[in-house]
Design an enzyme around this catalytic site. Sequence first.
Site, short mmCIF file in Angstrom:
data_model
loop_
_atom_site.label_atom_id
_atom_site.label_comp_id
_atom_site.label_asym_id
_atom_site.label_seq_id
_atom_site.Cartn_x
_atom_site.Cartn_y
_atom_site.Cartn_z
N THR A 22 0.83 -1.21 0.00
CA THR A 22 0.00 0.00 0.00
C THR A 22 0.86 1.25 0.00
O THR A 22 0.58 2.22 -0.71
CB THR A 22 -0.93 0.00 1.22
OG1 THR A 22 -1.69 -1.22 1.24
CG2 THR A 22 -1.90 1.18 1.16
N LYS A 53 -4.33 -10.42 6.07
CA LYS A 53 -4.78 -11.24 4.95
C LYS A 53 -3.85 -12.42 4.71
O LYS A 53 -4.28 -13.55 4.53
CB LYS A 53 -4.88 -10.37 3.69
CG LYS A 53 -5.13 -11.13 2.40
CD LYS A 53 -6.51 -11.77 2.38
CE LYS A 53 -6.77 -12.38 1.00
NZ LYS A 53 -8.07 -13.03 0.93
N CYS A 55 -5.22 -17.35 -3.51
CA CYS A 55 -5.01 -16.92 -2.12
C CYS A 55 -4.15 -17.90 -1.34
O CYS A 55 -2.99 -17.63 -1.05
CB CYS A 55 -6.36 -16.71 -1.43
SG CYS A 55 -7.25 -15.24 -2.01
#
Length: 420
Positions: free
Chosen positions: A130, A216, A270
């Site tokens: 990010t 996550k 994932c």
Amino acid sequence: MIFKTISVIGLGYIGLPTAAVLASRKVKVIGVDVNQKAVDTINSGQIHIVEPDLDIVVHAAVTEGYLRATTRPEPADAFLIAVPTPFKSGPTGDHEPDLRYIESASRSIASVLKKGDLVILESTSPVGATEQMAAWLSEARPDLTFPQTHGEDSDIRVAYCPERVLPGQVLRELVQNDRVIGGVTRKCSEAAIALYKIFVLGECITTNARTAEMCKLTENSFRDVNIAFANELSIVSDRLNINVWELIQLANRHPRVNILQPGPGVGGHCIAVDPWFIVSSSPKEAVLIQTAREVNDSKPEWVIEKVRLAVADYLLSSKANNSDVRIACYGLSFKANIDDIRESPAVEIAVKLSKIYPDKVMVVEPNIEALPERLAAVEKVSLKTAFKEANIHVLLVDHKEFKNDRPPAGILVDTRGLWV
């Protein structure tokens, strides 16, 4: 904060459902994707992926004028980036995070950013992604201020909010699940919460961006480690001539034991990917996480060896020739009842078997119309044809279509415990 227009960058398995759910709340949504065919399909009110009820929501949103797709970003009040994060080769091996799609998406929206906009990264990402995204945006738009340099007074708000949905239940879980929101600043988090509260009924919990990114990765690594235990247990049980499915059922009767079900490996974008992001950032410390990845990544080879033995048994017992061998692989997706084949161990197994046994492998996959290019030389057949023509049956995915039939005649290699 009021959002009149929201842009979703990446219209795949997460981006399109998110765009559709937002549009169903009567918010104008602009979906952006580099795939012209996907854009055209969506604009016709149809979908290019398999997800229950998504077609109904998309059709209604497009028909009512709340959802439109395009290949070029347009001005909006908020941008949700949901693009892939694959692997690349690096100093620690072939599992380094590749952020080129995030970089491309960031630079593509930079030209349409204006003061007051919100940018949220949803792509599963390594810790620090990010901040890197914000740096790319700042580099492309030096006329705007960003939170990494101007804090709460920045022109642009930046946050990270990972999805945590289950394929096949995406629409329900997008709305009902809690969301972890990691704003670069407090005002960034508040802006992101305002957006997600448009459709999220679950709780929006705030933290910083790095913790949200790690959360996550932690969730999927936890699952990967537990699946690795089940997969390793299946290998040990096979060696000791024990039915692992019965063993797990018995062990799970203990009030504090909940062993997962083994399979042919681990797939999807994932669980099969995220743990490596932790390993790449801390290779010396993430010993258990890396070991679990190696156990799960090695399971397809174990399955292939079981098929080799099955072929040998067939030739020995039937006194047939090699030309008589026909192998059917059941399922290609990474989990049951979806069309998603990303990182699928079933695809890996089918590809390798087709190379070991040229012109002898067929596949049954009810959720996919056309086989991937890697399996172009393999015949896609119906369940009825596979049952009739194959003498080696390799169950890789427990699709609902396979549960309603008695086991086929022949030698079974059942990786999901459906026919044993």
